[in-house]
Design an enzyme around this catalytic site. Structure first.
Site, short mmCIF file in Angstrom:
data_model
loop_
_atom_site.label_atom_id
_atom_site.label_comp_id
_atom_site.label_asym_id
_atom_site.label_seq_id
_atom_site.Cartn_x
_atom_site.Cartn_y
_atom_site.Cartn_z
N TYR A 166 -23.65 32.00 20.32
CA TYR A 166 -22.20 32.15 20.23
C TYR A 166 -21.58 30.77 20.21
CZ TYR A 166 -21.26 37.14 20.60
OH TYR A 166 -21.12 38.47 20.33
N GLU A 199 -17.74 30.17 19.63
CA GLU A 199 -16.31 30.20 19.40
C GLU A 199 -15.70 28.83 19.66
OE1 GLU A 199 -17.88 32.73 20.69
OE2 GLU A 199 -16.84 34.64 20.37
N ASP A 244 -7.10 30.77 -4.33
CA ASP A 244 -8.37 31.41 -4.00
C ASP A 244 -9.32 31.09 -5.16
OD1 ASP A 244 -10.54 33.07 -3.64
OD2 ASP A 244 -9.36 34.85 -3.15
N THR A 286 -15.31 31.51 -1.49
CA THR A 286 -16.60 31.94 -0.97
C THR A 286 -17.59 30.80 -1.20
OG1 THR A 286 -17.09 32.97 -3.10
CG2 THR A 286 -16.23 34.41 -1.37
N LYS A 326 -21.43 33.08 -5.16
CA LYS A 326 -20.94 33.09 -6.54
C LYS A 326 -21.37 31.82 -7.28
CE LYS A 326 -16.99 36.13 -5.59
NZ LYS A 326 -16.79 36.09 -4.13
N ARG A 360 -23.90 33.89 1.45
CA ARG A 360 -22.67 34.69 1.50
C ARG A 360 -21.82 34.20 2.66
NH1 ARG A 360 -22.71 38.88 -1.92
NH2 ARG A 360 -20.85 39.68 -0.93
#
Length: 478
Positions: free
Chosen positions: A64, A66, A241, A270, A273, A279
């Site tokens: 984790y 954060e 975008d 992203t 692509k 991903r």
């Protein structure tokens, strides 16, 4: 990494998985086999390198983390800091951005981070200031009411879905459509191209807080300098975008007015692509929005995925190599060769061609819906996806279009000659497919008729076309 090392790595991984759940191992192996045998023309898909794939399967998945680099809410994140900092460094250098945030899990997450960063920066609200200062417990019910009203009543202007826009640009099925009062700009009905004068007119009338550019099915370049001028003229924040064409920006195929980074206030993308990474998502911005963007977790994101950030660092490092620019240019060259091949065979293309990585075929000229065409092509070993065309009479489910793209086949090494052969295969299938009928004998938008012999023949030709261009030749699963 040597070819033998890559084979050993993947074989060993599958052996370990098979020892726990053999069906999962079998599915992974089957997916590789399917991808090797399919003519993959989905514009939003690609093939990540073995190094990128291997970077995701490790102990970073157990952490984790954060917060941001050096400011975590969990102890023991020094190694996470290393890979996140590397990914951000590569992103800044690759795109010429002053700040990069590499935590988003997807493009939708990246857009949400950008939207909330803009709202936090632009909306004057005492309640919002309290929330930002982490004085959430001091907010009264009246504060919360005012905050919901202020943040949920802002305006966004983005590209319409049928013109090639994306659901995350303010449309109702997505949370962005519930956050914003949204209006769309379309394209010129005669040409299918963006009419910048009409965008400016819509912006003057609507006065959006955010002007969004970017697309998922628009086959041309966008002039981001003009779009920024439009945003400035109405005091809007300009967001781009670039999820679909980030690889073309990274590879310096899109420069000057067509590179969004120097013109936009904030850019999302992203990392798969055309960028050919894992991903995931990413946000680029200037210093004025950096602090707000870095609050993406916990603002809208859950815990970062350190194993994916490690893979992003690897992929972005690969994209900084000189050969990536050659790859990016070949993506466009192949798309244009594919478009030319289809046009010569009588296909109708939205905008009449392409400037980027994708081609949008209006299959109504073949008497088909997009759904019929998509399935007939899939039967024949050609993987595509149906997509709306401007003013689509068949709506967003059945559609009248097929979207095809060249990033994946370009990764495999196919060139102009293979693109022409692919155009022939697509045309053969579409011209040999006819609409079917429903149980009541009425015409169906989903059912179709294609001679199995045609599908089998095209499938074999597609497989033969791919034979000289093996996928992951360094990986032998035995």
């Amino acid at each position: 990494m040597s070819r033998n090392a890559e084979s050993t790595a993947f074989r060993s991984a599958l052996e370990v998985v098979r020892g726990v759940e053999p069906r999962v191992a079998d599915a992974i192996a089957a997916e590789l086999a399917d991808q090797r045998e399919s003519l993959k023309l989905i514009a939003s898909e690609n093939y990540a390198s073995p190094a990128t794939l291997l970077a995701m399967g490790n102990w970073f998945s157990d952490k984790y983390a954060e917060g941001t680099v050096g400011r975590r809410f969990y102890a023991g994140c020094q190694n996470v800091d290393t890979v996140e900092a590397l990914a951000a460094e590569h992103a800044r250098e690759l795109f010429g951005a002053s700040h990069a945030y590499v935590q988003p899990h997807s493009g939708i997450d990246a857009n949400l981070v950008a939207f909330w960063a803009i709202l936090a920066d632009r909306v004057e609200s005492p309640a919002l200031r309290k929330a930002q200062a982490r004085q959430v417990n001091d907010l009264t019910e009246a504060d919360w009411f005012a905050l919901r009203r202020e943040l949920g009543n802002q305006r966004m202007l983005g590209m319409s879905l049928d013109a090639g826009g994306h659901l995350t640009h303010g449309f109702r099925p997505n949370i962005s459509g519930k956050m914003f009062d949204q209006r769309s700009y379309g394209t010129d009905p005669a040409t299918g191209l963006i009419d910048y004068d009409r965008v400016a007119e819509a912006a003057r009338e609507f006065k959006p807080l955010i002007l969004v550019a970017g697309y998922s099915a628009y086959p041309r370049k966008v002039n981001f300098r003009i779009m920024r001028e439009i945003a400035d003229s109405v005091g809007a924040t300009f967001m781009v975008d670039m999820a679909h064409f980030a690889g073309l920006v990274a590879g310096k195929v899109f420069t000057g007015d067509f590179d969004p980074v120097p013109h936009a206030h904030i850019v999302t993308t992203t990392t798969h692509k055309s960028l050919r990474g894992p991903r995931g998502g990413m946000v680029l911005c200037g210093p004025e929005l950096a602090d707000q963007v870095d609050r993406g977790c916990p603002m809208v994101l859950g815990g970062p995925l350190p194993h994916v950030m490690a893979a992003k660092a690897v992929a972005l490092a690969e994209a900084r190599r000189p050969d990536f620019a050659d790859y990016a240019q070949r993506i466009v060259d192949n798309a244009q060769a594919l478009a030319d091949g289809l046009l010569r065979r009588g296909a109708t293309l939205v905008t009449g061609g392409t400037d980027n990585h994708l081609v949008l075929i209006d299959v109504s000229g073949y008497g088909l819906t997009g759904r019929q065409a998509e399935q007939a092509l899939l039967d024949s070993g050609i993987v595509t996806n149906r997509n709306s065309v401007p003013q689509d009479p068949n709506g967003a489910w059945y559609t009248s279009g097929i979207r095809i793209g060249t990033p994946a086949l370009t990764t495999r090494g196919l060139g102009a000659a293979e693109m022409d052969a692919t155009a022939e295969l697509i045309h053969t299938v579409l011209s040999q497919t006819t609409p079917g009928t429903g149980p009541d004998g009425a015409p169906s938008k989903a059912k179709y008729v294609l001679d199995p012999a045609v599908a089998e023949s095209v499938g074999k030709q597609a497989a033969d076309l791919l034979t000289p261009f093996p996928l992951y030749p360094s990986v032998d699963l035995g």
